[in-house]
Write a protein that holds these residues in place. Structure first.
Motif, PDB file in Angstrom:
ATOM      1  N   ALA A 239      -4.957   2.571   5.627  1.00 50.34           N
ATOM      2  CA  ALA A 239      -4.957   3.865   4.950  1.00 50.34           C
ATOM      3  C   ALA A 239      -3.565   3.626   4.073  1.00 50.34           C
ATOM      4  CB  ALA A 239      -4.830   5.087   5.873  1.00 50.34           C
ATOM      5  N   ARG A 240      -2.662   3.160   4.423  1.00 50.95           N
ATOM      6  CA  ARG A 240      -1.158   3.047   3.575  1.00 50.95           C
ATOM      7  C   ARG A 240      -1.567   2.373   2.433  1.00 50.95           C
ATOM      8  NH1 ARG A 240       3.756   0.870   2.871  1.00 50.95           N
ATOM      9  NH2 ARG A 240       5.386   2.225   3.460  1.00 50.95           N
ATOM     10  N   GLU A 241      -2.456   1.102   2.514  1.00 52.44           N
ATOM     11  CA  GLU A 241      -2.593   0.424   1.403  1.00 52.44           C
ATOM     12  C   GLU A 241      -3.763   1.240   0.374  1.00 52.44           C
ATOM     13  OE1 GLU A 241      -3.665  -3.653   2.333  1.00 52.44           O
ATOM     14  OE2 GLU A 241      -2.103  -3.907   3.841  1.00 52.44           O
ATOM     15  N   GLN A 242      -4.551   1.687   1.045  1.00 59.77           N
ATOM     16  CA  GLN A 242      -5.733   2.205   0.428  1.00 59.77           C
ATOM     17  C   GLN A 242      -5.123   3.540  -0.554  1.00 59.77           C
ATOM     18  OE1 GLN A 242      -8.229   2.714   3.741  1.00 59.77           O
ATOM     19  NE2 GLN A 242      -9.808   1.487   2.853  1.00 59.77           N
ATOM     20  N   ILE A 243      -4.255   4.384   0.049  1.00 57.49           N
ATOM     21  CA  ILE A 243      -3.737   5.376  -0.711  1.00 57.49           C
ATOM     22  C   ILE A 243      -2.857   5.141  -1.885  1.00 57.49           C
ATOM     23  CG2 ILE A 243      -1.848   6.366   0.748  1.00 57.49           C
ATOM     24  CD1 ILE A 243      -2.983   9.152   0.386  1.00 57.49           C
ATOM     25  N   LEU A 244      -1.972   3.911  -1.675  1.00 62.13           N
ATOM     26  CA  LEU A 244      -1.235   3.821  -2.395  1.00 62.13           C
ATOM     27  C   LEU A 244      -1.919   3.041  -3.790  1.00 62.13           C
ATOM     28  CD1 LEU A 244       1.398   1.247  -0.503  1.00 62.13           C
ATOM     29  CD2 LEU A 244       1.913   3.418  -2.124  1.00 62.13           C
ATOM     30  N   GLN A 245      -3.077   2.345  -3.407  1.00 63.81           N
ATOM     31  CA  GLN A 245      -3.992   1.890  -4.602  1.00 63.81           C
ATOM     32  C   GLN A 245      -4.487   3.133  -5.106  1.00 63.81           C
ATOM     33  OE1 GLN A 245      -5.720  -1.711  -3.625  1.00 63.81           O
ATOM     34  NE2 GLN A 245      -5.565  -1.783  -5.729  1.00 63.81           N
ATOM     35  N   ALA A 246      -5.122   4.068  -4.446  1.00 59.94           N
ATOM     36  CA  ALA A 246      -5.775   5.449  -5.000  1.00 59.94           C
ATOM     37  C   ALA A 246      -4.912   6.145  -5.874  1.00 59.94           C
ATOM     38  CB  ALA A 246      -6.503   6.006  -4.098  1.00 59.94           C
ATOM     39  N   GLU A 247      -3.458   6.370  -5.265  1.00 54.92           N
ATOM     40  CA  GLU A 247      -2.588   7.322  -5.947  1.00 54.92           C
ATOM     41  C   GLU A 247      -1.354   6.909  -6.551  1.00 54.92           C
ATOM     42  OE1 GLU A 247      -2.411  11.248  -5.765  1.00 54.92           O
ATOM     43  OE2 GLU A 247      -4.547  10.714  -5.830  1.00 54.92           O
ATOM     44  N   GLY A 248      -0.926   5.573  -6.218  1.00 57.06           N
ATOM     45  CA  GLY A 248       0.107   4.946  -6.727  1.00 57.06           C
ATOM     46  C   GLY A 248       1.418   5.421  -5.705  1.00 57.06           C
ATOM     47  N   HIS A 249       1.193   6.092  -4.909  1.00 57.61           N
ATOM     48  CA  HIS A 249       2.391   6.459  -4.098  1.00 57.61           C
ATOM     49  C   HIS A 249       1.740   6.969  -2.681  1.00 57.61           C
ATOM     50  CE1 HIS A 249       1.317  10.925  -4.611  1.00 57.61           C
ATOM     51  NE2 HIS A 249       1.157  10.426  -5.835  1.00 57.61           N
ATOM     52  N   LEU A 250       2.661   6.969  -1.768  1.00 60.53           N
ATOM     53  CA  LEU A 250       2.355   7.370  -0.500  1.00 60.53           C
ATOM     54  C   LEU A 250       1.958   8.731  -0.175  1.00 60.53           C
ATOM     55  CD1 LEU A 250       5.192   5.665   1.704  1.00 60.53           C
ATOM     56  CD2 LEU A 250       2.914   4.996   1.505  1.00 60.53           C
ATOM     57  N   PRO A 251       0.984   9.194   0.635  1.00 58.73           N
ATOM     58  CA  PRO A 251       0.746  10.926   0.878  1.00 58.73           C
ATOM     59  C   PRO A 251       1.806  11.532   1.068  1.00 58.73           C
ATOM     60  CG  PRO A 251       0.101   9.627   2.639  1.00 58.73           C
ATOM     61  CD  PRO A 251       0.725   8.433   1.821  1.00 58.73           C
ATOM     62  N   GLU A 252       1.935  12.993   0.699  1.00 64.38           N
ATOM     63  CA  GLU A 252       3.038  13.834   1.138  1.00 64.38           C
ATOM     64  C   GLU A 252       3.007  13.991   2.624  1.00 64.38           C
ATOM     65  OE1 GLU A 252       3.783  16.811  -2.044  1.00 64.38           O
ATOM     66  OE2 GLU A 252       1.652  15.964  -2.262  1.00 64.38           O
ATOM     67  N   VAL A 253       1.711  14.123   3.202  1.00 60.70           N
ATOM     68  CA  VAL A 253       1.501  14.444   4.747  1.00 60.70           C
ATOM     69  C   VAL A 253       0.408  13.515   5.513  1.00 60.70           C
ATOM     70  CG1 VAL A 253       0.278  16.293   3.985  1.00 60.70           C
ATOM     71  CG2 VAL A 253       1.072  16.416   6.467  1.00 60.70           C
ATOM     72  N   ALA A 254       0.460  13.189   6.517  1.00 60.07           N
ATOM     73  CA  ALA A 254      -0.604  12.417   7.317  1.00 60.07           C
ATOM     74  C   ALA A 254      -1.129  13.460   8.454  1.00 60.07           C
ATOM     75  CB  ALA A 254      -0.448  11.075   7.610  1.00 60.07           C
ATOM     76  N   VAL A 255      -2.110  13.762   8.703  1.00 56.22           N
ATOM     77  CA  VAL A 255      -2.700  14.827   9.538  1.00 56.22           C
ATOM     78  C   VAL A 255      -3.668  13.972  10.458  1.00 56.22           C
ATOM     79  CG1 VAL A 255      -3.758  17.301   9.917  1.00 56.22           C
ATOM     80  CG2 VAL A 255      -2.601  16.381   7.592  1.00 56.22           C
ATOM     81  N   ALA A 256      -3.950  14.428  11.861  1.00 57.06           N
ATOM     82  CA  ALA A 256      -4.726  13.713  12.768  1.00 57.06           C
ATOM     83  C   ALA A 256      -4.921  14.708  13.815  1.00 57.06           C
ATOM     84  CB  ALA A 256      -4.639  12.388  13.133  1.00 57.06           C
ATOM     85  N   CYS A 257      -6.072  14.973  14.608  1.00 51.89           N
ATOM     86  CA  CYS A 257      -6.268  15.521  15.688  1.00 51.89           C
ATOM     87  C   CYS A 257      -5.579  14.833  16.838  1.00 51.89           C
ATOM     88  CB  CYS A 257      -7.572  15.632  15.968  1.00 51.89           C
ATOM     89  SG  CYS A 257      -8.605  14.215  16.361  1.00 51.89           S
ATOM     90  N   VAL A 258      -5.453  15.512  17.843  1.00 52.00           N
ATOM     91  CA  VAL A 258      -4.421  15.118  19.073  1.00 52.00           C
ATOM     92  C   VAL A 258      -5.137  15.439  20.550  1.00 52.00           C
ATOM     93  CG1 VAL A 258      -2.342  14.957  20.346  1.00 52.00           C
ATOM     94  CG2 VAL A 258      -2.240  14.553  17.885  1.00 52.00           C
ATOM     95  N   GLY A 259      -5.928  14.591  20.971  1.00 48.45           N
ATOM     96  CA  GLY A 259      -6.215  14.863  22.577  1.00 48.45           C
ATOM     97  C   GLY A 259      -5.134  14.261  23.410  1.00 48.45           C
ATOM     98  N   GLY A 260      -5.607  13.059  23.652  1.00 49.60           N
ATOM     99  CA  GLY A 260      -4.464  11.864  24.117  1.00 49.60           C
ATOM    100  C   GLY A 260      -3.603  11.252  23.064  1.00 49.60           C
ATOM    101  N   GLY A 261      -4.229  11.359  21.878  1.00 51.12           N
ATOM    102  CA  GLY A 261      -3.543  10.946  20.496  1.00 51.12           C
ATOM    103  C   GLY A 261      -3.819   9.678  20.008  1.00 51.12           C
TER     104      GLY A 261
END
Lengths: 402, 229
Positions: A239-261
């Motif tokens: 995802a890091r490589e893909q978003i750098l490609q798409a946006e030219g920079h890192l996301p401001e926030v990364a979000v995910a659900c957590v059960g065990g995690g």
């Protein structure tokens, strides 16, 4: 996948909870504190019978992750069998005014991120000479992934599943059976993931010499939290490589659900060393990081829904995959250190997000990542990366009944 | 398992010939236990047998049995919540002779003095470590599995006893899977004593007289066993 080509982090230690690389060199896990711990969390709280097997697993894991042929085979399986890399999808209609990117683990073979871990552990089990796999499952996604890799590698497969979860995730029970796994219902206690995990561990205690326990999340005794995190880290690195490609920079926030995690820790692993806000979203009735306390469950010390006497409480969620009173020790550490924060979403909020993603983007998410989707609108940040950890086919009955 | 009847049951077991008594402090997720003890723990928790109540039960049992060694048997989560040292102190004050913590291997919390367990899967090195750290006697888990009755005595016990003898001079008591007088006698011809949980618990559910008779049947079998070489 797990190529070791990810950016080397300055703090890649299990003990510090940091790390940006996929598979790290041996010895990189000593870090501060004791091996296998994340601050005060983690460890090995299991009957003596299992300790030699955990030692063997740890040794096998250290050797495997430094072995090019292991990495190559895993990369190849991830690509040719699993469908990696999974795409990154910009969801403009779901989140107007934001740049919301969905990491599409729902498009991975078997329909969820669980396959990343199951493939890696299957290769490990084969190296260790095991013939039988035992696993637990909640939503059935890990059970399906386990049954899948067992069919692919020719292992006998037994999956423990709470009777209540078998009812609400019926399609996945049928999938596991078609794949050749034996699904054993767990009829006591909460009849959900907590009890299924206990029964899988009890099975392992009795069969440890021939059996590998394929745990499904970044929980359990050391070295499981580390193994699962490293096998899921492919999510964050891609995802890091893909978003750098798409946006030219890192996301401001990364979000995910957590059960065990496990999908969250895999996503976070790509950004721990960066200036990226990390947000985990728990189910409101299973907020072990939000409202839990330190307790010992399923072999490790972590943040757990427990009472003041250390007795584990029942979680309650519409989502079978988040319906678990514990969470991985590294998440507890990341929470305490402030590096990650943990929010909650209610059943109704998750259902609303499920329906909204279906109508605006033509994607039926699993109810688990629907919890993460539910928190997107109120984030201050514009560029958001979210792990869409699984697809919603398994949840149709549950959603339609509401 | 701790409950309102524990002091009376403990007395009955001692009358039947038990040399030492384990008192279960119930935990919600007992990984080492089979269905009988797990269900007993569920019932005890439903009756409110939390840590404080269990310590009171221990003290009441001690009041009835001033001489018999009493050993709480429990899981780490209770000590984590109560405080590890505080638990050990309060248990001792309530009359505990030592502790058994089923999910705390010998290399965790070395400072907490307790009875260590070794299993057929334990390496020689781990048996030595457990032997060095154990408190008074070593608990031999006879089989690879959870607690509960089995058809015969585990064939792995003999090898484990042999390995443990080279690691420690302390007494070796064998437990897990022992339920009948015949199994107890066979185990006692290898080890120095036997630990019976599940079947004693089932007898206790039939009342003090049934427990006394059951323990007596074990006692008779043990007394007839040849002393280990």
């Amino acid at each position: 996948m797990l190529s070791g080509t990810g950016p080397e982090s300055p703090v890649p230690t299990a003990a510090s909870g940091g790390g940006g690389a996929g598979l790290r060199p041996a010895g990189a896990d000593a870090g501060q504190g004791r091996e296998g711990t994340y601050g005060e969390y983690g460890g090995r709280f299991v009957p003596e019978t299992l300790i030699p097997a955990l030692d063997e697993l740890e040794t096998g894991w250290r050797e495997a992750k430094d072995d090019d042929s292991f990495r190559d085979e895993l990369d190849r399986l991830g690509r040719d069998y699993g469908g990696r890399p999974t795409p990154l999808t910009l969801a403009e209609r779901f989140a107007p005014g934001k740049r919301l990117y969905l990491k599409r683990e729902d498009l991975l073979h078997t329909g969820a991120h669980k396959l990343n871990n199951a493939l890696g552990q299957a290769l490990l089990a084969r190296r260790l000479g095991k013939q039988r796999i035992v696993a637990e499952t909640g939503a059935g996604q890990h059970g399906v992934a386990a049954a899948t890799v067992c069919a692919r590698f020719g292992f006998e497969c037994v999956v423990y599943m709470g009777a209540e979860d078998m009812r609400r995730q019926r399609p996945n029970v049928e999938r596991m059976r078609l794949l050749g796994a034996e699904v054993r219902p767990v009829e006591f206690g909460t009849r959900t993931l907590k009890e299924a995990t206990s029964e899988a561990i009890r099975d392992w205690i009795a069969t440890v010499e021939t059996t590998h326990y394929l745990i499904g999340s970044c929980v359990g005794p050391h070295p499981y939290p580390e193994i699962v995190r490293e096998l899921q880290a492919v999510i964050g690195h891609e995802a890091r490589e893909q978003i750098l490609q798409a946006e030219g920079h890192l996301p401001e926030v990364a979000v995910a659900c957590v059960g065990g995690g496990s999908n969250a820790i895999g996503l976070f692993a790509g950004f721990l060393a960066d200036d990226v806000r990390l947000v985990g979203v728990e189910a409101g009735g299973a907020a072990s990081l939000g409202t839990g306390r330190t307790a010992v469950l399923h072999g490790s010390r972590s943040s757990v829904l427990a009472d003041e006497d250390g007795q584990v409480l029942d979680a309650e969620s519409i989502s079978a995959g988040l319906d678990y009173p514990g969470s991985g020790p590294e998440h507890a550490f990341l929470r305490d250190s402030g590096r990650a924060e943990y929010a909650t979403a209610t059943d109704d909020e998750a259902l609303a997000a499920f329906r909204r993603l279906a109508r605006t983007e033509g994607i039926l998410p699993a109810l688990e990542p629907a919890h993460a989707l539910a928190r997107v609108a109120e984030l201050d940040e514009e560029v958001v990366l979210l792990c869409l950890s699984g697809r919603g086919d398994k949840d149709l009955e549950e959603v339609l009944s509401r | 398992m701790c409950g309102p009847d524990t002091p009376e049951l403990a007395e009955a077991a001692a009358e039947g010939g038990a040399d030492l008594l384990e008192l279960g402090f119930p935990f919600s997720d007992p990984l080492a236990d089979g269905p009988v003890i797990r269900r007993a723990a569920e019932r005890a928790l439903a009756q409110g047998m939390r840590t404080g109540a269990c310590l009171e039960t221990l003290a009441a049992t001690r009041a009835r049995l001033p001489e018999t060694p009493l050993v709480p048997m429990t899981y780490s989560s209770l000590l984590e919540a109560y405080g590890w040292e505080r638990f050990a102190d309060d248990a001792r004050a309530a009359g505990a002779t030592s502790l058994i913590i089923v999910d705390l291997p010998a290399d965790e919390r070395a400072d907490l003095r307790r009875i260590q367990l070794v299993a057929p899967t334990s390496t020689d090195k781990r048996i030595r470590l457990a032997g060095e750290r154990t408190d008074g006697w070593l608990y031999l888990v006879t089989l690879t599995g959870t607690t509960g009755a089995r058809d015969g005595l585990s064939p792995t016990l003999a090898g484990l006893v042999e390995r443990a003898r080279t690691a420690t001079k302390l007494p070796l008591y064998a437990g897990f899977g022992i339920s009948t007088p015949e199994q107890a006698r066979a185990a006692a011809e290898l080890a120095d004593g036997v630990v019976v949980g599940t079947s004693a618990l089932e007898a206790a559910e039939r009342g003090p007289a049934a427990l006394r008779d059951y323990v007596k049947s074990l006692r008779t079998a043990l007394d007839a066993a040849a002393v280990p070489a």
